[in-house]
Design a protein around this motif. Structure first.
Motif, PDB file in Angstrom:
ATOM      1  N   PRO A 206      25.080  37.889  17.286  1.00 23.11           N
ATOM      2  CA  PRO A 206      26.010  37.358  18.282  1.00 23.11           C
ATOM      3  C   PRO A 206      25.509  37.441  19.726  1.00 23.11           C
ATOM      4  O   PRO A 206      26.182  36.970  20.630  1.00 23.11           O
ATOM      5  CB  PRO A 206      27.239  38.234  18.095  1.00 23.11           C
ATOM      6  N   ALA A 207      24.343  38.026  19.959  1.00 26.21           N
ATOM      7  CA  ALA A 207      23.863  38.167  21.339  1.00 26.21           C
ATOM      8  C   ALA A 207      23.681  36.804  21.996  1.00 26.21           C
ATOM      9  O   ALA A 207      23.998  36.608  23.166  1.00 26.21           O
ATOM     10  CB  ALA A 207      22.553  38.951  21.368  1.00 26.21           C
ATOM     11  N   SER A 208      23.151  35.837  21.233  1.00 24.10           N
ATOM     12  CA  SER A 208      22.972  34.487  21.754  1.00 24.10           C
ATOM     13  C   SER A 208      23.290  33.486  20.664  1.00 24.10           C
ATOM     14  O   SER A 208      22.798  33.610  19.543  1.00 24.10           O
ATOM     15  CB  SER A 208      21.544  34.272  22.265  1.00 24.10           C
ATOM     16  N   LEU A 209      24.076  32.491  21.006  1.00 27.32           N
ATOM     17  CA  LEU A 209      24.438  31.447  20.064  1.00 27.32           C
ATOM     18  C   LEU A 209      23.677  30.158  20.306  1.00 27.32           C
ATOM     19  O   LEU A 209      24.025  29.119  19.757  1.00 27.32           O
ATOM     20  CB  LEU A 209      25.946  31.180  20.133  1.00 27.32           C
ATOM     21  N   VAL A 210      22.637  30.213  21.125  1.00 27.93           N
ATOM     22  CA  VAL A 210      21.797  29.040  21.387  1.00 27.93           C
ATOM     23  C   VAL A 210      20.349  29.407  21.118  1.00 27.93           C
ATOM     24  O   VAL A 210      19.982  30.588  21.105  1.00 27.93           O
ATOM     25  CB  VAL A 210      21.960  28.546  22.841  1.00 27.93           C
ATOM     26  N   PRO A 211      19.482  28.411  20.881  1.00 28.16           N
ATOM     27  CA  PRO A 211      18.065  28.712  20.659  1.00 28.16           C
ATOM     28  C   PRO A 211      17.481  29.546  21.793  1.00 28.16           C
ATOM     29  O   PRO A 211      17.766  29.309  22.971  1.00 28.16           O
ATOM     30  CB  PRO A 211      17.431  27.314  20.605  1.00 28.16           C
ATOM     31  N   CYS A 212      16.674  30.533  21.424  1.00 28.72           N
ATOM     32  CA  CYS A 212      16.149  31.506  22.386  1.00 28.72           C
ATOM     33  C   CYS A 212      14.620  31.467  22.411  1.00 28.72           C
ATOM     34  O   CYS A 212      13.981  31.205  21.396  1.00 28.72           O
ATOM     35  CB  CYS A 212      16.588  32.913  22.005  1.00 28.72           C
ATOM     36  N   GLN A 213      14.063  31.816  23.576  1.00 29.64           N
ATOM     37  CA  GLN A 213      12.615  31.848  23.738  1.00 29.64           C
ATOM     38  C   GLN A 213      12.176  33.224  24.215  1.00 29.64           C
ATOM     39  O   GLN A 213      12.772  33.803  25.130  1.00 29.64           O
ATOM     40  CB  GLN A 213      12.161  30.797  24.748  1.00 29.64           C
TER      41      GLN A 213
ATOM     42  N   GLN B 113      20.552  30.741  14.684  1.00 33.76           N
ATOM     43  CA  GLN B 113      21.723  31.163  15.454  1.00 33.76           C
ATOM     44  C   GLN B 113      22.870  31.630  14.555  1.00 33.76           C
ATOM     45  O   GLN B 113      24.045  31.517  14.886  1.00 33.76           O
ATOM     46  CB  GLN B 113      22.185  30.026  16.381  1.00 33.76           C
ATOM     47  N   GLY B 114      22.494  32.189  13.418  1.00 30.03           N
ATOM     48  CA  GLY B 114      23.465  32.864  12.565  1.00 30.03           C
ATOM     49  C   GLY B 114      24.369  31.960  11.766  1.00 30.03           C
ATOM     50  O   GLY B 114      25.508  32.332  11.465  1.00 30.03           O
ATOM     51  N   ALA B 115      23.879  30.783  11.358  1.00 28.29           N
ATOM     52  CA  ALA B 115      24.718  29.874  10.571  1.00 28.29           C
ATOM     53  C   ALA B 115      25.113  30.467   9.227  1.00 28.29           C
ATOM     54  O   ALA B 115      26.128  30.076   8.646  1.00 28.29           O
ATOM     55  CB  ALA B 115      24.003  28.540  10.355  1.00 28.29           C
ATOM     56  N   GLY B 116      24.337  31.402   8.731  1.00 28.90           N
ATOM     57  CA  GLY B 116      24.675  32.035   7.462  1.00 28.90           C
ATOM     58  C   GLY B 116      25.838  33.000   7.566  1.00 28.90           C
ATOM     59  O   GLY B 116      26.408  33.391   6.546  1.00 28.90           O
ATOM     60  N   TYR B 117      26.174  33.373   8.791  1.00 30.87           N
ATOM     61  CA  TYR B 117      27.264  34.326   9.032  1.00 30.87           C
ATOM     62  C   TYR B 117      28.388  33.620   9.795  1.00 30.87           C
ATOM     63  O   TYR B 117      29.034  32.751   9.241  1.00 30.87           O
ATOM     64  CB  TYR B 117      26.724  35.531   9.812  1.00 30.87           C
ATOM     65  N   SER B 118      28.587  33.966  11.053  1.00 27.27           N
ATOM     66  CA  SER B 118      29.665  33.369  11.842  1.00 27.27           C
ATOM     67  C   SER B 118      29.138  32.489  12.967  1.00 27.27           C
ATOM     68  O   SER B 118      29.900  32.086  13.842  1.00 27.27           O
ATOM     69  CB  SER B 118      30.555  34.472  12.432  1.00 27.27           C
ATOM     70  N   GLY B 119      27.829  32.217  12.964  1.00 29.40           N
ATOM     71  CA  GLY B 119      27.219  31.466  14.046  1.00 29.40           C
ATOM     72  C   GLY B 119      27.181  29.968  13.805  1.00 29.40           C
ATOM     73  O   GLY B 119      28.017  29.400  13.089  1.00 29.40           O
ATOM     74  N   ARG B 120      26.172  29.321  14.396  1.00 29.49           N
ATOM     75  CA  ARG B 120      26.058  27.868  14.383  1.00 29.49           C
ATOM     76  C   ARG B 120      24.676  27.454  13.890  1.00 29.49           C
ATOM     77  O   ARG B 120      23.720  28.219  13.989  1.00 29.49           O
ATOM     78  CB  ARG B 120      26.278  27.309  15.797  1.00 29.49           C
TER      79      ARG B 120
END
Length: 226
Positions: free
Chosen positions: A176-183, A192-199
């Motif tokens: 949950p720290a970031s819901l967008v692609p990170c670099q 971004q955690g689609a397997g859990y509660s993300g997107r």
């Protein structure tokens, strides 16, 4: 031709449909690279596989969950004999989905999709695509494919992907720290955690413009993911 990179789907067919609809990605003209883990978590892995199979000019990488699914598909082991680590970590939904469908689909998807997944891919721009990560100190051709699907050190320690322009990975959720692609350094994380509660995320490699699905639990009300 543009190249688009797609994060870990984990059986979320509705999320996959959303990102393809929301993106300017052009099937048949642009290239789609899936970073692995099409399976396990949400209940529609067969539908995800079928949709990816229908997209021309696609490259599929193997994720650790895909590895587990391929192992099971080779034997079609009954539930009691299946890998319990796999079942506990989202495999139960994949097992149920394939058992609830036509039996020939198991063999079809193994031969057409899971057995065709690559351990990594290098494009003409000098970019690397790999599910988990790799050891930058060792040529990737010398590394065990099993390590490439499980590696987390590249992302966790913010290592640079030496000898590559950029590197694109999944496997280690940023949510949950970031819901967008990170670099970090020259490494991009598309999980971004689609397997859990993300997107679920789909990014244009050149422009870094991206689209995302809704939060996946909202797409599957009353259904438990991983």
């Amino acid at each position: 031709m543009e190249t688009y990179v797609l994060g870990d789907i984990h059986g979320a067919y509705r999320a996959l449909q959303q990102v393809l609809e929301r993106s300017p990605f052009r099937p048949g003209l642009d290239r789609l690279i899936h970073l692995g883990d099409v399976a396990d978590g949400w209940p529609e892995t067969p539908e995800c596989v079928q949709l990816l199979l229908s997209i021309p000019n696609s490259i599929w990488l193997q994720g650790n969950h895909d590895w587990w699914v391929a192992e099971w598909m080779v034997t079609e082991a009954p539930h009691a004999s299946a890998n319990m680590s796999w079942l506990r970590q989202g495999g139960q939904s994949t097992y149920a989905a394939y058992q609830g469908g036509p039996q020939e689909q198991i063999r079809q998807h193994f031969h057409a999709f899971f057995s065709q997944q690559l351990p990594y891919f290098e494009d003409e721009a000098g970019n690397l695509y790999v599910h988990g990560g790799y050891d930058p100190a060792i040529a990737i051709t010398r590394q065990d494919p099993y390590d490439l699907i499980w590696n987390r050190e590249l992302w966790q320690y913010g290592q640079e992907a030496y000898h590559y322009t950029e590197c694109f990975i999944g496997h280690t959720p940023t949510a949950p720290a970031s819901l967008v692609p990170c670099q970090r350094a020259n490494v991009w994380n598309l999980d971004q955690g689609a397997g859990y509660s993300g997107r679920l995320s789909l990014m244009n490699v050149r422009t870094k413009e991206f689209v995302q699905s809704d939060a996946v639990p909202k797409l599957y009300p009353g259904v438990k993911g991983r």
